[in-house]
Design a protein around this motif. Structure first.
Motif, PDB file in Angstrom:
ATOM      1  N   GLN A 264       0.810  -1.218   0.000  1.00 18.98           N
ATOM      2  CA  GLN A 264       0.000   0.000   0.000  1.00 18.98           C
ATOM      3  C   GLN A 264       0.845   1.271   0.000  1.00 18.98           C
ATOM      4  O   GLN A 264       0.597   2.183  -0.798  1.00 18.98           O
ATOM      5  N   PRO A 265       1.884   1.370   0.840  1.00 22.94           N
ATOM      6  CA  PRO A 265       2.758   2.557   0.736  1.00 22.94           C
ATOM      7  C   PRO A 265       3.419   2.679  -0.644  1.00 22.94           C
ATOM      8  O   PRO A 265       3.573   3.783  -1.158  1.00 22.94           O
ATOM      9  N   LEU A 266       3.755   1.521  -1.221  1.00 25.50           N
ATOM     10  CA  LEU A 266       4.392   1.559  -2.542  1.00 25.50           C
ATOM     11  C   LEU A 266       3.440   2.092  -3.598  1.00 25.50           C
ATOM     12  O   LEU A 266       3.816   2.908  -4.450  1.00 25.50           O
ATOM     13  N   VAL A 267       2.178   1.672  -3.555  1.00 23.42           N
ATOM     14  CA  VAL A 267       1.181   2.150  -4.527  1.00 23.42           C
ATOM     15  C   VAL A 267       0.973   3.646  -4.373  1.00 23.42           C
ATOM     16  O   VAL A 267       0.834   4.380  -5.364  1.00 23.42           O
ATOM     17  N   GLU A 268       0.977   4.116  -3.135  1.00 22.38           N
ATOM     18  CA  GLU A 268       0.818   5.552  -2.912  1.00 22.38           C
ATOM     19  C   GLU A 268       1.971   6.337  -3.539  1.00 22.38           C
ATOM     20  O   GLU A 268       1.769   7.427  -4.089  1.00 22.38           O
ATOM     21  N   LYS A 269       3.147   5.796  -3.478  1.00 21.83           N
ATOM     22  CA  LYS A 269       4.301   6.480  -4.096  1.00 21.83           C
ATOM     23  C   LYS A 269       4.164   6.504  -5.619  1.00 21.83           C
ATOM     24  O   LYS A 269       4.579   7.468  -6.274  1.00 21.83           O
ATOM     25  N   PHE A 270       3.580   5.432  -6.199  1.00 19.39           N
ATOM     26  CA  PHE A 270       3.395   5.404  -7.650  1.00 19.39           C
ATOM     27  C   PHE A 270       2.406   6.470  -8.109  1.00 19.39           C
ATOM     28  O   PHE A 270       2.469   6.935  -9.248  1.00 19.39           O
ATOM     29  N   ARG A 271       1.506   6.844  -7.239  1.00 15.30           N
ATOM     30  CA  ARG A 271       0.524   7.860  -7.613  1.00 15.30           C
ATOM     31  C   ARG A 271       1.099   9.274  -7.568  1.00 15.30           C
ATOM     32  O   ARG A 271       0.494  10.201  -8.075  1.00 15.30           O
ATOM     33  N   GLN A 272       2.255   9.415  -6.942  1.00 16.35           N
ATOM     34  CA  GLN A 272       2.907  10.711  -6.938  1.00 16.35           C
ATOM     35  C   GLN A 272       3.704  10.892  -8.238  1.00 16.35           C
ATOM     36  O   GLN A 272       3.888   9.958  -9.008  1.00 16.35           O
ATOM     37  N   LYS A 273       4.188  12.088  -8.473  1.00 13.66           N
ATOM     38  CA  LYS A 273       4.865  12.388  -9.728  1.00 13.66           C
ATOM     39  C   LYS A 273       6.355  12.702  -9.528  1.00 13.66           C
ATOM     40  O   LYS A 273       6.973  13.333 -10.367  1.00 13.66           O
ATOM     41  N   ASP A 274       6.907  12.262  -8.416  1.00 11.20           N
ATOM     42  CA  ASP A 274       8.322  12.517  -8.138  1.00 11.20           C
ATOM     43  C   ASP A 274       9.161  11.453  -8.857  1.00 11.20           C
ATOM     44  O   ASP A 274       9.146  10.280  -8.496  1.00 11.20           O
ATOM     45  N   ALA A 275       9.903  11.866  -9.902  1.00 14.20           N
ATOM     46  CA  ALA A 275      10.636  10.907 -10.725  1.00 14.20           C
ATOM     47  C   ALA A 275      11.728  10.190  -9.928  1.00 14.20           C
ATOM     48  O   ALA A 275      11.981   9.000 -10.149  1.00 14.20           O
ATOM     49  N   LEU A 276      12.375  10.903  -9.001  1.00 11.90           N
ATOM     50  CA  LEU A 276      13.421  10.257  -8.200  1.00 11.90           C
ATOM     51  C   LEU A 276      12.864   9.113  -7.369  1.00 11.90           C
ATOM     52  O   LEU A 276      13.442   8.021  -7.297  1.00 11.90           O
ATOM     53  N   VAL A 277      11.715   9.354  -6.748  1.00 13.92           N
ATOM     54  CA  VAL A 277      11.088   8.313  -5.924  1.00 13.92           C
ATOM     55  C   VAL A 277      10.532   7.203  -6.812  1.00 13.92           C
ATOM     56  O   VAL A 277      10.650   6.015  -6.494  1.00 13.92           O
ATOM     57  N   LEU A 278       9.910   7.570  -7.924  1.00 14.84           N
ATOM     58  CA  LEU A 278       9.343   6.558  -8.828  1.00 14.84           C
ATOM     59  C   LEU A 278      10.424   5.616  -9.349  1.00 14.84           C
ATOM     60  O   LEU A 278      10.170   4.422  -9.554  1.00 14.84           O
ATOM     61  N   ASN A 279      11.617   6.142  -9.565  1.00  8.67           N
ATOM     62  CA  ASN A 279      12.715   5.300 -10.039  1.00  8.67           C
ATOM     63  C   ASN A 279      12.997   4.192  -9.034  1.00  8.67           C
ATOM     64  O   ASN A 279      13.120   3.015  -9.398  1.00  8.67           O
ATOM     65  N   ARG A 280      13.095   4.545  -7.767  1.00 13.87           N
ATOM     66  CA  ARG A 280      13.342   3.528  -6.725  1.00 13.87           C
ATOM     67  C   ARG A 280      12.130   2.607  -6.559  1.00 13.87           C
ATOM     68  O   ARG A 280      12.272   1.412  -6.281  1.00 13.87           O
ATOM     69  N   CYS A 281      10.919   3.177  -6.726  1.00 18.88           N
ATOM     70  CA  CYS A 281       9.701   2.356  -6.603  1.00 18.88           C
ATOM     71  C   CYS A 281       9.671   1.262  -7.660  1.00 18.88           C
ATOM     72  O   CYS A 281       9.315   0.109  -7.380  1.00 18.88           O
ATOM     73  N   PHE A 282      10.025   1.617  -8.876  1.00 16.77           N
ATOM     74  CA  PHE A 282       9.996   0.608  -9.930  1.00 16.77           C
ATOM     75  C   PHE A 282      11.068  -0.457  -9.700  1.00 16.77           C
ATOM     76  O   PHE A 282      10.858  -1.641  -9.995  1.00 16.77           O
ATOM     77  N   THR A 283      12.240  -0.036  -9.159  1.00 12.16           N
ATOM     78  CA  THR A 283      13.265  -1.031  -8.823  1.00 12.16           C
ATOM     79  C   THR A 283      12.724  -2.032  -7.807  1.00 12.16           C
ATOM     80  O   THR A 283      12.902  -3.250  -7.952  1.00 12.16           O
ATOM     81  N   LEU A 284      12.031  -1.528  -6.789  1.00 12.99           N
ATOM     82  CA  LEU A 284      11.441  -2.408  -5.791  1.00 12.99           C
ATOM     83  C   LEU A 284      10.338  -3.262  -6.403  1.00 12.99           C
ATOM     84  O   LEU A 284      10.226  -4.460  -6.107  1.00 12.99           O
ATOM     85  N   LEU A 285       9.509  -2.667  -7.259  1.00 10.95           N
ATOM     86  CA  LEU A 285       8.442  -3.421  -7.919  1.00 10.95           C
ATOM     87  C   LEU A 285       9.010  -4.562  -8.749  1.00 10.95           C
ATOM     88  O   LEU A 285       8.465  -5.675  -8.766  1.00 10.95           O
ATOM     89  N   HIS A 286      10.100  -4.273  -9.449  1.00  8.75           N
ATOM     90  CA  HIS A 286      10.732  -5.316 -10.257  1.00  8.75           C
ATOM     91  C   HIS A 286      11.220  -6.466  -9.376  1.00  8.75           C
ATOM     92  O   HIS A 286      11.071  -7.647  -9.727  1.00  8.75           O
ATOM     93  N   LEU A 287      11.807  -6.145  -8.216  1.00  8.21           N
ATOM     94  CA  LEU A 287      12.254  -7.192  -7.300  1.00  8.21           C
ATOM     95  C   LEU A 287      11.062  -7.979  -6.745  1.00  8.21           C
ATOM     96  O   LEU A 287      11.135  -9.208  -6.573  1.00  8.21           O
TER      97      LEU A 287
END
Length: 1080
Positions: free
Chosen positions: A916-939
């Motif tokens: 749930q915290p990860l999905v909330e970060k995806f809804r934001q538009k911060d590219a720096l955070v989204l980059n790390r979010c996608f790395t975590l999503l991939h894992l």
């Protein structure tokens, strides 16, 4: 008889034939016949050959340039094989040859002459003078022939000054030296002839020196050879004119009082009054000029002429001093020869310029070429051995030093490389040759010491740039490998950026000057104390003071090592003070420059019988106007840059002192190691490099093979300081920053020693006001997770091999970490999700209950328990509002997730909590955070797969599609080559999305929508790198679902912007797109 027969039967008829019918053919016959013939056997050969040819050359004057050129070359060849024993013959040859290129009546060069005929004339004059006997030369250099010699000199000078043909200019300079009897084959011991030559042509000296000086100072396009020859000619001609050959000067050489008197009276009234006598000016009349020439011819080179001319030569010696810094070796060799020659033979006559020549020889005695340096040292030694000039250095030291210190700032700020090098070279030679006691007496005067040190600090002035504030937020590691190789790489010292010195050779010679000061025990303490005072006074030049002291104290030279060891320890006492290590390395985040506030103007008019206008100006309120004290205490960008540079130079000095002191540096480890480790963990790039240099230098000084050995042997020191830091200043991040570095090298041998540290951390973490240290704690967690990943293989092997001893050995260490991380809350949940960690705790309890009745089942490995607890603590920070904490938490979770890949029961609850915290970060538009979010999503896709499939399709995939569609519009219009964070995220998604699809096995509508979104990036308007990644996406999915790829791309195959990329993908699939002509 064979020579006579050859001359009578072949050479003489050929010459007579040419005399009757001068032509190229008859001259060619003469040239063939004289080839190899020795005209020196009998004088009759020269008389009957040279005389007719000279007469015929005189007849041909003004006609047939090519024929005259060949005839002069023929004469040169004949004269070069014999000796001219008749002065009249020499004069005739010179006059006739001179007429071929110069109009004697108009006193100008003849027009439209080829370079070949000029070269032939110069070579003919050269050979005629070179092959003349001494008796002939003594008869030739008289007052009556001065006019002929003058015409020759003017011709040569015109060619040197105006011609571009290098061979012609070189020949002219060689001939000029021969006319002055200073060529290589001249006899320097023949004082009579040299004096006669000088007395005959000294009238032409000003013009000669001006042309040679200009040639010497031309740019490098003139060629090194010509510059070297011009310098050589300049020095030799000055020498023959001013050499001390009379009995009077020979006595002065051994008379100290007479020598000093010359210097005292160098600017006397007699010399001043004689200037007009020997040098004309624009206002002088023809009668005055003739009178002046007549007087000079009568008095010759009198003492008055020598004094006046010597003074006029000063600009030449001052300007040519730059040549000692010339990059060409041949130029420096010629200049050093010139200076040494003048210093040996003309010191008295050039008394007003003696100091200028002396300083050039002093400077060149430290030249990088050993031959030049050795010659200058021998000249200085010879000069000091003469009774009249034994103390010349000491007597003139103050004057020399004062003059050069006064002009050094101007030279430094002009930033002209050769000029700076020439001056630094002088300082080095000066310090090497002047008596140390004399220099100490000079520097004991406070004004002199202050000026000297100020000039040194100005040369060391450092440049601050924005690069000093570059940061990298990844975990820092001490670089491993060969310590010596690593030390050599780190010794580049990139933080040393000189503001005014651009070249390496200037910096190198400045280092040598500082080293020379350091090896003089009588000087180093004076300068050390002065710089120490400047540092304690917080002078603006304190950084330069640190560099100077470092260079003075730590050179590799073993000379005066004992005195420098004392200074090294004093320097360490200064730089290890806390005030140098607790500086702010980042500008204040709240800092804003004062800007012009928005203003508004309006007019209000009153209607009626009259109209008036009221103009009102309004200005927005500025909160800074009421908080001047707060603004004044903020750290500006300039402050942060200065602090970073100061910190780097402190560690620079620490590293050099450690290498210099060696084994005995161990007594400073207690105060220095923890400070260096703190800076190794710094996010500032340049500070990290400087700290690495200091650490490796300390490691080499104490002879540790590996960093881990060094840290392990110093664990008690580190533990003491970490406990002190945590208890004295809980809000400080210093302790946890040091801990991140120590953990990298924690082994089974030294981790148990950190138990007291963990206890302190547990006490401090339990306090709610520690929220300001969250980022530092997250860095510690990530460092420990990386450390555990290295343990994982060994721990698994121990469990499988049933080695209870090693398991028990780690049990206490891992248990300590569990107690630290599990019992207290790190801080209060700022998002109110207090139940976030209850589920993993429950799983732990259930696992414990399940394992109690089954003692044969192996316990969960300790590192897994520790990772699970750390990740449970980290999850709460993903929802934090602070961007740095979000990034650190996401990176920490990404580092720990693979460690639980083999433990699904521990992994999936954590995945559930983080989703749930990860999905909330995806809804934001911060590219720096989204980059790390996608790395975590991939894992998560790799390790959780089906568990997150439905959640991904409903929660995350739509957000990714929206981002890619919106970002494609920006990237299609992007023209800048700089990569933004949004662009980097686009690139990462396109490169990794195919693996994510394959990992989750996404199919159907969701797969088609993702392909349609990615297909946008196949357009030619997108950046080429994004097009390549999009093509790779489809090529990777061909084997997974080729029909979907085909159907998706076929919709865009007819569009012009997509044709190239779509055709490429279809070709790989085995399809070819047909054009309209094929369909017909």
């Amino acid at each position: 008889m064979m020579h006579l027969e050859r001359y009578v039967t072949k050479i003489k008829p050929a010459v007579e034939g040419f005399m009757k019918e001068p032509s190229k053919d008859t001259l060619s016959l003469v040239e063939r016949e004289i080839e190899g013939f020795n005209f020196g056997e009998m004088r009759i050969y020269q008389v009957q050959t040279v005389v007719p040819l000279v007469l015929k050359l005189d007849e041909l004057t003004g006609e047939h340039q090519e024929l005259r050129t060949r005839l002069m070359n023929c004469l040169s060849r004949i004269v070069s094989q014999t000796y001219l024993a008749d002065e009249k013959g020499l004069r005739s040859i010179l006059v006739v040859v001179l007429q071929q290129v110069r109009d004697s009546k108009a006193a100008v060069m003849r027009p439209n002459l080829s370079e070949e005929i000029k070269l032939a004339a110069i070579q003919c004059i050269f050979e005629a003078l070179r092959r003349s006997t001494t008796d002939v030369l003594e008869s030739f250099y008289v007052k009556e022939t001065a006019m002929v010699i003058g015409q020759i000199l003017i011709m040569l000078l015109d060619i040197i000054e105006q011609e571009k043909y290098r061979k012609l200019v070189q020949s002219a300079i060689q001939c000029l030296m021969l006319v002055f009897y200073v060529h290589d084959d001249s006899d320097p011991v023949d004082v009579v002839l040299r004096s006669q030559v000088a007395n005959t042509i000294f009238i032409f000296l000003p013009k000669v020196l001006i042309v040679l000086f200009k040639t010497t100072m031309k740019d490098d396009t003139v060629g090194e050879t010509i510059k070297s020859m011009a310098i050589q000619a300049l020095g030799r001609i000055i020498c023959i004119m001013f050499e001390e050959t009379t009995d009077e000067f020979m006595k002065m050489r051994y008379d100290v009082d007479a020598f000093r008197k010359l210097f005292i009276n160098s600017m006397d009234n007699l010399a001043d009054q004689s200037d007009f006598t020997f040098f004309a000016n624009k206002k002088s009349t023809n009668e005055q000029t003739e009178e002046r020439l007549h007087q000079m011819q009568t008095e010759l080179r009198s003492i008055q002429w020598v004094a006046a001319t010597s003074r006029r030569l000063r600009p030449i010696f001052v300007e040519t001093s730059i040549l000692r810094a010339h990059t060409a070796l041949s130029v420096r060799e010629s200049y050093s020869d010139m200076c040494c020659l003048l210093l040996k033979h003309c010191a008295h006559n050039l008394r007003t310029n003696f100091v200028h020549v002396l300083e050039s020889v002093l400077a060149l005695s430290e030249d990088e070429n050993e031959k030049i340096a050795q010659r200058c040292r021998e000249t200085l030694l010879l000069l000091q051995q003469q009774p009249s000039s034994q103390g010349i250095f000491d007597e003139n030291a103050e004057m020399l030093l004062d003059a050069h210190l006064n002009k050094w700032p101007r030279i430094l700020h002009r930033c002209e490389d050769n000029e700076q090098f020439a001056e630094l070279l002088f300082f080095k030679g000066f310090l090497r040759n002047v008596n140390a006691d004399k220099l100490e007496l000079l520097l004991l005067v406070p004004k002199n010491l202050e000026m000297f040190v100020t000039c040194l600090l100005a040369a060391l002035d450092q440049r601050t740039t924005r690069d000093l504030l570059n940061e990298e937020y990844s975990l820092r590691r001490i670089r491993g490998g060969d310590p010596k190789g690593l030390a050599a790489e780190l010794s580049k010292l990139p933080w040393r950026q000189f503001k005014h010195l651009a070249s390496k050779r200037n910096v190198g010679i400045l280092y040598d000057i500082a080293a020379l000061l350091g090896v003089q025990p009588s000087l180093n303490r004076l300068i050390f104390d002065h710089c120490q005072d400047l540092i304690q006074q917080r002078s603006s030049s304190m950084n330069e003071c640190i560099i100077l002291l470092t260079l003075m104290v730590t050179p590799p030279d073993k000379k005066a090592r004992e005195s420098r060891l004392v200074l090294a320890n004093l320097l360490l006492d200064q730089i290890l003070r806390d005030e140098h290590w607790n500086l702010a390395l980042q500008p204040d985040a709240a800092w804003r420059l004062k800007v012009n506030k928005p203003t508004h103007w309006f007019e209000e008019r009153t209607p009626g019988l009259y109209s008036s206008a009221v103009e009102v100006r309004t200005q927005d309120c500025d909160s800074d106007d009421e908080q001047t004290e707060v603004v004044g205490s903020r750290v500006t960008i300039a402050d942060a840059q200065f602090n970073v540079l100061h910190t780097c130079l402190i560690m620079d000095a620490l590293g050099h002192c450690a290498r210099f002191i060696g084994d005995t540096f161990d007594r400073h480890i207690f105060l220095s190691l923890h400070k260096v480790l703190l800076k190794v963990a710094s996010s500032n790039t340049i500070v990290h490099q400087a700290a690495s240099f200091a650490f490796v230098s300390m490691q080499l000084a104490l002879r540790y093979a590996e960093p881990s050995h060094f840290i392990e042997c110093s664990t008690d020191y580190i533990t003491f300081h970490l406990n002190a830091l945590l208890k004295r200043s809980p809000n400080s991040t210093a302790a946890v920053d040091i801990l991140t570095v120590v953990l990298q090298y924690s082994t089974r041998g030294n981790v148990p020693h950190l138990d007291s540290l963990f206890q302190t951390i547990r006490e401090e973490c339990s306090k709610s006001h520690q929220s300001s240290n969250v980022h530092s704690y997250l860095r510690v967690f990530r460092a420990f997770l990386n450390h555990v990943s290295h343990w994982q293989v060994n721990a698994t092997a121990e469990i499988n091999s049933e080695l209870p001893m090693q398991v028990d050995e780690e049990h206490s260490v891992l248990n300590t970490w569990i107690s630290v991380l599990n019992r207290p809350q790190l801080l209060e949940d700022i998002n109110g999700d207090a139940d976030m960690t209850k589920e993993p705790a429950k799983d732990e309890a259930e696992d414990a209950e399940d394992t109690e009745p089954k003692p044969t089942k192996p316990d969960l490995p300790r590192h897994v328990e520790m990772v699970k607890d750390i990740l449970g603590q980290v999850i709460k920070f993903i929802s934090n509002a602070d961007q740095e904490q979000q990034i650190a938490a996401l990176e920490c979770f990404s580092s720990g997730l693979p460690l639980l890949a083999d433990y699904e029961n521990e992994l999936l609850p954590l995945v559930h909590l983080v989703w749930q915290p990860l999905v909330e970060k995806f809804r934001q538009k911060d590219a720096l955070v989204l980059n790390r979010c996608f790395t975590l999503l991939h894992l998560l896709g790799v390790h959780a797969k089906d568990f997150i499939l439905k959640r991904s399709l409903s929660d995350v995939i739509p957000q990714l599609k929206l981002f890619l569609k919106a970002a494609s519009q920006h990237s299609s219009m992007e023209t800048s080559l700089a990569q933004t964070q949004e662009y980097k995220l686009q690139l990462k998604l396109l490169q990794s999305l195919a693996d994510f699809i394959l990992g989750l096995q996404i199919e159907g509508k969701h797969l088609h929508e993702l392909m349609t979104t990615v297909a946008i990036y196949l357009s030619a308007v997108q950046p080429r790198e994004l097009q390549t990644s999009a093509r790779g996406f489809f090529l990777q999915l061909i084997a997974y679902n080729g029909p979907f790829v085909y159907v998706t791309l076929l919709q865009r195959a007819h569009l012009k912007d997509y044709q190239a990329n779509v055709s490429h993908i279809f070709e790989v699939m085995g399809f070819i797109i047909a054009n309209g002509h094929d369909l017909d």
